[in-house]
Write a protein that holds these residues in place. Sequence first.
Motif, PDB file in Angstrom:
ATOM      1  N   THR A  96       1.710   5.951  -7.248  1.00 12.17           N
ATOM      2  CA  THR A  96       0.572   6.644  -7.843  1.00 12.17           C
ATOM      3  C   THR A  96       0.823   8.147  -7.844  1.00 12.17           C
ATOM      4  O   THR A  96       0.513   8.840  -8.816  1.00 12.17           O
ATOM      5  CB  THR A  96      -0.723   6.312  -7.077  1.00 12.17           C
ATOM      6  OG1 THR A  96      -0.922   4.898  -7.101  1.00 12.17           O
ATOM      7  CG2 THR A  96      -1.918   6.982  -7.698  1.00 12.17           C
ATOM      8  N   GLU A  97       1.378   8.649  -6.747  1.00 13.98           N
ATOM      9  CA  GLU A  97       1.737  10.077  -6.710  1.00 13.98           C
ATOM     10  C   GLU A  97       2.867  10.391  -7.688  1.00 13.98           C
ATOM     11  O   GLU A  97       2.901  11.474  -8.258  1.00 13.98           O
ATOM     12  CB  GLU A  97       2.145  10.471  -5.290  1.00 13.98           C
ATOM     13  CG  GLU A  97       1.019  10.424  -4.295  1.00 13.98           C
ATOM     14  CD  GLU A  97      -0.075  11.409  -4.626  1.00 13.98           C
ATOM     15  OE1 GLU A  97       0.221  12.554  -5.010  1.00 13.98           O
ATOM     16  OE2 GLU A  97      -1.243  11.017  -4.510  1.00 13.98           O
ATOM     17  N   ASP A  98       3.791   9.457  -7.876  1.00 13.58           N
ATOM     18  CA  ASP A  98       4.891   9.680  -8.821  1.00 13.58           C
ATOM     19  C   ASP A  98       4.394   9.806 -10.255  1.00 13.58           C
ATOM     20  O   ASP A  98       4.991  10.523 -11.055  1.00 13.58           O
ATOM     21  CB  ASP A  98       5.908   8.538  -8.737  1.00 13.58           C
ATOM     22  CG  ASP A  98       6.797   8.654  -7.519  1.00 13.58           C
ATOM     23  OD1 ASP A  98       6.739   9.689  -6.832  1.00 13.58           O
ATOM     24  OD2 ASP A  98       7.549   7.695  -7.253  1.00 13.58           O
ATOM     25  N   THR A  99       3.299   9.116 -10.588  1.00 15.83           N
ATOM     26  CA  THR A  99       2.777   9.239 -11.948  1.00 15.83           C
ATOM     27  C   THR A  99       2.209  10.631 -12.187  1.00 15.83           C
ATOM     28  O   THR A  99       2.214  11.108 -13.312  1.00 15.83           O
ATOM     29  CB  THR A  99       1.683   8.188 -12.227  1.00 15.83           C
ATOM     30  OG1 THR A  99       0.620   8.350 -11.290  1.00 15.83           O
ATOM     31  CG2 THR A  99       2.239   6.790 -12.150  1.00 15.83           C
ATOM     32  N   PHE A 140      13.411   2.780  -6.484  1.00 17.28           N
ATOM     33  CA  PHE A 140      14.134   2.014  -5.468  1.00 17.28           C
ATOM     34  C   PHE A 140      13.176   1.309  -4.512  1.00 17.28           C
ATOM     35  O   PHE A 140      13.557   0.353  -3.844  1.00 17.28           O
ATOM     36  CB  PHE A 140      15.103   2.911  -4.685  1.00 17.28           C
ATOM     37  CG  PHE A 140      14.419   3.921  -3.808  1.00 17.28           C
ATOM     38  CD1 PHE A 140      14.097   3.613  -2.505  1.00 17.28           C
ATOM     39  CD2 PHE A 140      14.104   5.179  -4.298  1.00 17.28           C
ATOM     40  CE1 PHE A 140      13.469   4.541  -1.696  1.00 17.28           C
ATOM     41  CE2 PHE A 140      13.481   6.105  -3.500  1.00 17.28           C
ATOM     42  CZ  PHE A 140      13.151   5.791  -2.193  1.00 17.28           C
ATOM     43  N   LEU A 141      11.926   1.746  -4.449  1.00 18.25           N
ATOM     44  CA  LEU A 141      10.948   1.091  -3.586  1.00 18.25           C
ATOM     45  C   LEU A 141      10.572  -0.289  -4.091  1.00 18.25           C
ATOM     46  O   LEU A 141       9.966  -1.068  -3.357  1.00 18.25           O
ATOM     47  CB  LEU A 141       9.698   1.959  -3.442  1.00 18.25           C
ATOM     48  CG  LEU A 141       9.879   3.244  -2.663  1.00 18.25           C
ATOM     49  CD1 LEU A 141       8.608   4.078  -2.706  1.00 18.25           C
ATOM     50  CD2 LEU A 141      10.272   2.960  -1.230  1.00 18.25           C
ATOM     51  N   LEU A 142      10.938  -0.607  -5.333  1.00 12.82           N
ATOM     52  CA  LEU A 142      10.702  -1.948  -5.851  1.00 12.82           C
ATOM     53  C   LEU A 142      11.453  -2.981  -5.015  1.00 12.82           C
ATOM     54  O   LEU A 142      10.916  -4.043  -4.702  1.00 12.82           O
ATOM     55  CB  LEU A 142      11.127  -2.030  -7.317  1.00 12.82           C
ATOM     56  CG  LEU A 142      11.011  -3.385  -7.995  1.00 12.82           C
ATOM     57  CD1 LEU A 142       9.551  -3.816  -8.053  1.00 12.82           C
ATOM     58  CD2 LEU A 142      11.599  -3.340  -9.384  1.00 12.82           C
ATOM     59  N   LEU A 184       0.830  -1.210   0.000  1.00 17.58           N
ATOM     60  CA  LEU A 184       0.000   0.000   0.000  1.00 17.58           C
ATOM     61  C   LEU A 184       0.864   1.260   0.000  1.00 17.58           C
ATOM     62  O   LEU A 184       0.565   2.228  -0.695  1.00 17.58           O
ATOM     63  CB  LEU A 184      -0.939   0.006   1.197  1.00 17.58           C
ATOM     64  CG  LEU A 184      -2.267  -0.703   1.009  1.00 17.58           C
ATOM     65  CD1 LEU A 184      -3.032  -0.764   2.319  1.00 17.58           C
ATOM     66  CD2 LEU A 184      -3.093  -0.029  -0.041  1.00 17.58           C
ATOM     67  N   TYR A 185       1.934   1.255   0.779  1.00 18.10           N
ATOM     68  CA  TYR A 185       2.838   2.406   0.809  1.00 18.10           C
ATOM     69  C   TYR A 185       3.488   2.621  -0.554  1.00 18.10           C
ATOM     70  O   TYR A 185       3.493   3.738  -1.086  1.00 18.10           O
ATOM     71  CB  TYR A 185       3.902   2.204   1.887  1.00 18.10           C
ATOM     72  CG  TYR A 185       4.949   3.289   1.895  1.00 18.10           C
ATOM     73  CD1 TYR A 185       4.650   4.560   2.369  1.00 18.10           C
ATOM     74  CD2 TYR A 185       6.230   3.052   1.415  1.00 18.10           C
ATOM     75  CE1 TYR A 185       5.602   5.559   2.365  1.00 18.10           C
ATOM     76  CE2 TYR A 185       7.180   4.040   1.405  1.00 18.10           C
ATOM     77  CZ  TYR A 185       6.871   5.292   1.891  1.00 18.10           C
ATOM     78  OH  TYR A 185       7.806   6.278   1.871  1.00 18.10           O
ATOM     79  N   VAL A 186       4.008   1.551  -1.127  1.00 14.33           N
ATOM     80  CA  VAL A 186       4.677   1.660  -2.424  1.00 14.33           C
ATOM     81  C   VAL A 186       3.681   2.055  -3.511  1.00 14.33           C
ATOM     82  O   VAL A 186       3.964   2.914  -4.353  1.00 14.33           O
ATOM     83  CB  VAL A 186       5.397   0.336  -2.772  1.00 14.33           C
ATOM     84  CG1 VAL A 186       5.913   0.345  -4.191  1.00 14.33           C
ATOM     85  CG2 VAL A 186       6.537   0.089  -1.797  1.00 14.33           C
TER      86      VAL A 186
END
Length: 168
Positions: free
Chosen positions: A137-140, A148-150, A130-132
């Motif tokens: 979603t905000e990054d889009t 790096f969150l991957l 959910l955090y990632v």
Amino acid sequence: MAVRRCFCTVPFRRETCIKLSVFLLLGSVLGALCAKWMIQSEAVYLDVFSEASRDHVSLVRSLLRSAILPAFMSVALVVRSRGMIALLFLAKGFLISYLLCAASICGAGAGRVLFTKLLMEAALTLPVLLYVGTVWTEDTRRGASHLFLLLTSIGAGFLAVFLENILF
């Protein structure tokens, strides 16, 4: 301390997290309804949940299964598709709910191990996913890329699989 510095610079909005949670819950409701319909029409084959079918599941297959959602979410980030991330959460809720409902009708003996494994895998990785998903979603919207969150999301999935194999 270095981890805290890395994650405190990643902004996200609460509304986006709530939206993804709603999609996850909507998928769960749809999965339960679909499972009920499939079970009533007797189209579910319960031999899938037998002891023999669970013995041949390898660790590598479990690790790959845990990395599917983060990989598809990263594809959605690369193509800048917010809707795809929301649909992935809908699909995750649908699949987990459908499998849990199908396993619950198998009885306590056949479905218990699958039931606990699915719950453990979903419950341990859900906060991280959910955090990632919220950050991506905000990054889009912003055009940024916190790819790096991957590693964080795949690491949480791998941790859940290792805990499953140790405990069960």
